[in-house]
Design a protein around this motif. Structure first.
Motif, PDB file in Angstrom:
ATOM      1  N   LYS A  98       0.827  -1.206   0.000  1.00 12.87           N
ATOM      2  CA  LYS A  98       0.000   0.000   0.000  1.00 12.87           C
ATOM      3  C   LYS A  98       0.862   1.258   0.000  1.00 12.87           C
ATOM      4  CE  LYS A  98      -3.857   2.163   2.512  1.00 12.87           C
ATOM      5  NZ  LYS A  98      -3.219   3.460   2.815  1.00 12.87           N
ATOM      6  N   THR A  99       1.879   1.279   0.873  1.00 10.71           N
ATOM      7  CA  THR A  99       2.775   2.438   0.932  1.00 10.71           C
ATOM      8  C   THR A  99       3.548   2.607  -0.369  1.00 10.71           C
ATOM      9  OG1 THR A  99       3.030   2.173   3.330  1.00 10.71           O
ATOM     10  CG2 THR A  99       4.711   3.463   2.190  1.00 10.71           C
ATOM     11  N   ASN A 100       4.019   1.501  -0.941  1.00  6.40           N
ATOM     12  CA  ASN A 100       4.752   1.568  -2.203  1.00  6.40           C
ATOM     13  C   ASN A 100       3.885   2.113  -3.329  1.00  6.40           C
ATOM     14  OD1 ASN A 100       7.132   0.620  -1.148  1.00  6.40           O
ATOM     15  ND2 ASN A 100       6.901  -1.462  -1.927  1.00  6.40           N
ATOM     16  N   LYS A 101       2.652   1.649  -3.396  1.00  4.65           N
ATOM     17  CA  LYS A 101       1.756   2.130  -4.452  1.00  4.65           C
ATOM     18  C   LYS A 101       1.500   3.624  -4.292  1.00  4.65           C
ATOM     19  CE  LYS A 101      -2.789   1.413  -6.585  1.00  4.65           C
ATOM     20  NZ  LYS A 101      -4.033   0.595  -6.584  1.00  4.65           N
ATOM     21  N   GLU A 102       1.278   4.076  -3.063  1.00  4.70           N
ATOM     22  CA  GLU A 102       1.044   5.500  -2.818  1.00  4.70           C
ATOM     23  C   GLU A 102       2.251   6.333  -3.229  1.00  4.70           C
ATOM     24  OE1 GLU A 102       0.091   5.577   1.300  1.00  4.70           O
ATOM     25  OE2 GLU A 102      -2.024   5.013   1.003  1.00  4.70           O
ATOM     26  N   GLU A 103       3.457   5.853  -2.906  1.00  6.16           N
ATOM     27  CA  GLU A 103       4.677   6.575  -3.272  1.00  6.16           C
ATOM     28  C   GLU A 103       4.873   6.586  -4.787  1.00  6.16           C
ATOM     29  OE1 GLU A 103       8.446   8.564  -2.780  1.00  6.16           O
ATOM     30  OE2 GLU A 103       6.511   8.496  -1.764  1.00  6.16           O
ATOM     31  N   LEU A 116       2.518   6.414  -7.103  1.00  4.11           N
ATOM     32  CA  LEU A 116       1.541   7.326  -7.696  1.00  4.11           C
ATOM     33  C   LEU A 116       1.896   8.781  -7.410  1.00  4.11           C
ATOM     34  CD1 LEU A 116      -1.793   5.421  -6.973  1.00  4.11           C
ATOM     35  CD2 LEU A 116      -0.515   5.530  -9.120  1.00  4.11           C
ATOM     36  N   ARG A 117       2.406   9.056  -6.216  1.00  2.31           N
ATOM     37  CA  ARG A 117       2.803  10.432  -5.880  1.00  2.31           C
ATOM     38  C   ARG A 117       3.912  10.912  -6.807  1.00  2.31           C
ATOM     39  NH1 ARG A 117       6.606  13.258  -3.769  1.00  2.31           N
ATOM     40  NH2 ARG A 117       7.941  11.455  -3.335  1.00  2.31           N
ATOM     41  N   ARG A 167       2.566  11.334 -10.471  1.00  2.00           N
ATOM     42  CA  ARG A 167       1.741  12.543 -10.623  1.00  2.00           C
ATOM     43  C   ARG A 167       2.552  13.818 -10.469  1.00  2.00           C
ATOM     44  NH1 ARG A 167      -2.960   9.460  -7.401  1.00  2.00           N
ATOM     45  NH2 ARG A 167      -4.378   9.034  -9.167  1.00  2.00           N
ATOM     46  N   GLU A 193      -3.545  -0.282 -13.607  1.00  2.00           N
ATOM     47  CA  GLU A 193      -4.468  -1.058 -12.771  1.00  2.00           C
ATOM     48  C   GLU A 193      -5.031  -2.230 -13.566  1.00  2.00           C
ATOM     49  OE1 GLU A 193      -5.074  -0.839  -9.641  1.00  2.00           O
ATOM     50  OE2 GLU A 193      -4.976   1.245  -8.945  1.00  2.00           O
TER      51      GLU A 193
END
Length: 208
Positions: A4-9, A11-12, A15, A30
């Motif tokens: 979850k943390t890796n995906k958020e990083e 995407l950040r 973007r 996805e």
């Protein structure tokens, strides 16, 4: 490894480039299963979410390499902006998103006994376009805008390992891309450093 943390990083960072087509690309990633795919079938980060972890590792190494090379060679300053390094490093292995299929493999355990273990196998039937070139095509078809330098860095991130046998034309294309664009060399080196140093485990060393 926190998926979850890796995906958020991931995407950040993606973007943060502000590049046209990023949101459409995220939907395509996805759909392809990029965020749960392994980085390999039997080598580095061959576990669920390994591909995102590898992509982040390459990005971190690439940004540091760029900074160090600009300090050593001021002539290249400005040739590898943040957005180009981030895009090329995070997306170089998009080609792997749909090639790994879950399977059961026979492996030796710590006692040297053979046993069944969950793993992955490779299948290229969905889009047999190669490696680096497949990543570029998938990205462009998703609507992401890429520069020539970024496309070439992604295309040739495997360096000579991906040269077709006895292809003089491919050899010249690789040499030319590396000479013209520092980004090509930085991404290639970062990929190798991430896979061979950051992602090497004690188990890998024991199996040598």
């Amino acid at each position: 490894m926190d998926q979850k943390t890796n995906k958020e990083e991931f995407l950040r960072l993606l973007r943060s480039t502000g590049r046209e087509g990023v949101e459409d690309l995220i939907q395509e990633l996805e759909r392809l299963g990029f965020f749960t795919a392994p980085a390999s079938a039997g080598h580095h980060l061959n576990t669920e979410g390994g591909l995102v972890q590898h992509s982040l590792n390459v990005c971190r190494v690439a940004l540091r390499l760029r900074d160090e090379m600009e300090a050593l060679c001021p002539a290249i300053k400005g040739q590898c902006p943040d957005d180009s390094v981030i895009l090329a490093s995070l997306l170089h292995d998009v080609c792997k998103a749909d090639v790994y299929k879950r399977t059961v493999k026979r492996r030796k355990n710590a006692l040297g006994q053979w046993e069944d273990a969950e793993g992955y196998r490779c299948s290229y039937r969905d889009f047999p376009m190669g490696h680096g070139e497949k990543s570029v095509i998938v990205l462009l078809c998703s609507g992401l805008q890429l520069t020539d330098e970024e496309m070439l860095a992604i295309r040739w991130h495997m360096g000579a390992w991906e040269l077709p046998m006895q292809s003089f034309e491919s050899e010249r294309n690789l040499d030319t891309a590396r000479t013209l664009y520092p980004l090509c060399v930085i991404i290639q080196c970062a990929d190798g450093l991430a896979a061979s140093i950051l992602e090497t485990t004690p188990q890998d060393l024991e199996s040598l």
